[in-house]
Design a protein around this motif. Structure first.
Motif, PDB file in Angstrom:
ATOM      1  N   ALA A 265       0.851  -1.208   0.000  1.00  0.00           N
ATOM      2  CA  ALA A 265       0.000   0.000   0.000  1.00  0.00           C
ATOM      3  C   ALA A 265       0.880   1.248   0.000  1.00  0.00           C
ATOM      4  CB  ALA A 265      -0.899   0.003   1.240  1.00  0.00           C
ATOM      5  N   ILE A 266       0.619   2.122  -0.952  1.00  0.00           N
ATOM      6  CA  ILE A 266       1.304   3.430  -0.925  1.00  0.00           C
ATOM      7  C   ILE A 266       0.786   4.147   0.325  1.00  0.00           C
ATOM      8  CG2 ILE A 266       1.612   5.627  -2.105  1.00  0.00           C
ATOM      9  CD1 ILE A 266       0.798   4.074  -4.708  1.00  0.00           C
ATOM     10  N   PRO A 267       1.660   4.688   1.168  1.00  0.00           N
ATOM     11  CA  PRO A 267       1.191   5.263   2.436  1.00  0.00           C
ATOM     12  C   PRO A 267       0.283   6.478   2.235  1.00  0.00           C
ATOM     13  CG  PRO A 267       3.593   5.010   2.424  1.00  0.00           C
ATOM     14  CD  PRO A 267       3.122   4.780   1.024  1.00  0.00           C
ATOM     15  N   SER A 268      -0.627   6.661   3.192  1.00  0.00           N
ATOM     16  CA  SER A 268      -1.401   7.919   3.214  1.00  0.00           C
ATOM     17  C   SER A 268      -0.660   8.935   4.088  1.00  0.00           C
ATOM     18  CB  SER A 268      -2.791   7.653   3.798  1.00  0.00           C
ATOM     19  OG  SER A 268      -2.636   7.040   5.094  1.00  0.00           O
ATOM     20  N   LEU A 269       0.021   8.415   5.130  1.00  0.00           N
ATOM     21  CA  LEU A 269       0.691   9.310   6.087  1.00  0.00           C
ATOM     22  C   LEU A 269       2.037   8.701   6.488  1.00  0.00           C
ATOM     23  CD1 LEU A 269       0.788  11.639   8.257  1.00  0.00           C
ATOM     24  CD2 LEU A 269      -0.425  10.062   9.785  1.00  0.00           C
ATOM     25  N   VAL A 270       3.072   9.526   6.430  1.00  0.00           N
ATOM     26  CA  VAL A 270       4.375   9.141   6.971  1.00  0.00           C
ATOM     27  C   VAL A 270       4.744  10.175   8.020  1.00  0.00           C
ATOM     28  CG1 VAL A 270       6.840   8.839   6.512  1.00  0.00           C
ATOM     29  CG2 VAL A 270       5.141   8.002   4.863  1.00  0.00           C
ATOM     30  N   ARG A 271       4.971   9.708   9.231  1.00  0.00           N
ATOM     31  CA  ARG A 271       5.276  10.608  10.367  1.00  0.00           C
ATOM     32  C   ARG A 271       6.717  10.345  10.792  1.00  0.00           C
ATOM     33  NH1 ARG A 271       0.313  10.968  14.273  1.00  0.00           N
ATOM     34  NH2 ARG A 271      -0.151  12.854  13.102  1.00  0.00           N
TER      35      ARG A 271
END
Ligand code: HGY
Ligand code: MN
Ligand code: MN
Ligand code: MN
Length: 400
Positions: A265-271
């Motif tokens: 899955a291509i990320p929605s959020l990277v923190r």
């Protein structure tokens, strides 16, 4: 004393330690501290913030000489960062008793809780609360990775989270706090000294970078159609290294969380969490501003939203000059050697308290300089030299 220490929280596979605040390992450390205090006939108490104290003499007399450090660790941390200071404090007291030293002032050994901030993300919680640097509301808002709040964790460990708060009366009774700590660098290794005195703690802080893109299928989404926040994060990590290198500072992205965190899955959020430190404030500001600018430029160019939040910050700490010079006099006289004075990029409880009471630090040689790692090490004869130096310092300060 060194040989009967239990490796609390040690991971047999990595050899690293995991002693997070208000966990089972923390409870074992607390039990150990209390046993050591009572075995020496010291008056044991836990303060409103969960910090542990072992007193010799009447605290109410004031002008106490206090030593100690912390027992918690970073994830997979070393055996010395924190515990060396607490163990050496008990060993130094044993040494002073063997010298029949009579104390004209109260003496205390302290274990400050949650110094590393490994579980709730904020360093030095126990000393910040005591110094009034962290409000009850701010502390109650702290949550760990599982969403457990600090109050819930304290309650589960049998402590009253509503009792926490500033402790000015307690700190007012302290005349000097000296923290012994393993050096987290190689200055002493390079100078050939076993023990050194801290001059200052670099300004340092923690910033959270939130990169928001668009979740999508890793297998079916064309590259041109993607808004992948991982790329902006990667570019920002490289920018952090460039900016720090240019400025002679340090910058680390050591912690990341990804949503939904699926391989396909291509990320929605990277923190990503940035830890940056520099010898002075202007340099630190320049580095962090440069990193944020680079992150925004890249994110804007790729349709990624970026939020940057400063989660914690500790300004430069210049340790109390009179106390620092007193330590140099005491140690220099005994050994006729010039005891090295060195700065550090690592934060410490002594740094937090330096705004309220005179504090100082002693460093013990770490031949590799490695810390926050299972490889962290200090040779036994250097640790013994640290205990003797701490004993000399406590004797000198308690007699002033
Ligand atoms: O992060 C630090 O500098 C300290 O070890 N808590
Ligand atoms: Mn540490
Ligand atoms: Mn430490
Ligand atoms: Mn510390």
């Amino acid at each position: 004393m060194w040989r009967d220490l239990k490796p609390i929280g040690r991971n047999p596979d990595s050899g690293g330690y995991r002693r997070f605040a208000w966990t089972e390992a923390d409870a074992e450390c607390r039990t150990w501290f209390e046993e050591q205090a009572r075995a020496r006939g010291l008056a044991y108490e836990v303060d409103r913030n969960g910090n542990q104290w072992a007193w010799l003499g009447d605290p109410a007399a004031g002008d106490a000489v206090v030593t100690g450090s912390h027992l918690d660790s970073v994830p997979d941390g070393g055996a010395f960062d924190g515990p060396l200071g607490v163990v050496s404090s008990f060993a130094a007291l044993d040494e002073l008793r063997s010298r029949n030293v009579q104390f004209s002032k109260p003496l205390a050994i302290v274990n400050f809780g949650d110094e590393e901030g490994a579980r709730f993300g904020l360093a030095c919680v126990g000393s910040r609360l005591a110094a009034g640097e962290l409000t009850v509301e701010q502390a109650h808002r702290l949550r760990d990775a599982d969403g457990v709040s600090l109050p819930e964790a304290m309650e589960a460990a049998g402590f009253d989270p509503d009792a926490i708060g500033a402790d000015p009366e307690r700190l007012a009774r302290i005349g000097a706090f000296v923290e012994l700590h393993v050096e987290q660098g190689r200055v002493l290794d390079l100078s050939g000294d076993r023990v050194g005195i801290a001059s200052a703690i670099w300004p340092h802080g923690r910033w959270r970078f939130d990169f928001r893109g668009e979740a999508n299928h890793a297998g079916t989404t064309r590259l041109v159609d993607r808004r992948d926040p991982m790329l902006s994060y990667a570019e920002t990590v490289l920018a952090a290294r460039r900016e720090a290198q240019l400025a002679g500072a340090v910058a680390t992205f050591g912690k990341i969380s990804v949503e939904p965190n699926g391989v396909n899955a291509i990320p929605s959020l990277v923190r990503g969490w940035l830890d940056s430190r520099a010898a002075d404030q202007v340099t630190l500001d320049t580095v962090v501003t440069g990193i944020e600018r680079a992150a925004r430029e890249y994110a804007d160019a790729h349709g990624i939203e970026l939020d940057v939040v400063r989660e914690s910050f500790t300004p430069v700490v210049e340790f109390d000059h009179a106390l620092r010079d007193e330590l140099a006099r005491i140690l220099g006289t005994d050994t006729d050697l010039k005891v090295p004075v060195l700065g550090t990029g690592a934060g410490h409880d002594a740094g937090i308290l330096s705004g309220t009471i005179p504090t100082a630090m002693l460093f013990v040689r770490n031949p590799t300089g490695v810390s926050h790692s299972p490889a962290e090490y200090a040779a036994e004869d250097d640790c013994v030299a640290g205990v003797l130096a701490l004993a000399d310092v406590l004797e000198g300060l308690a007699r002033r």
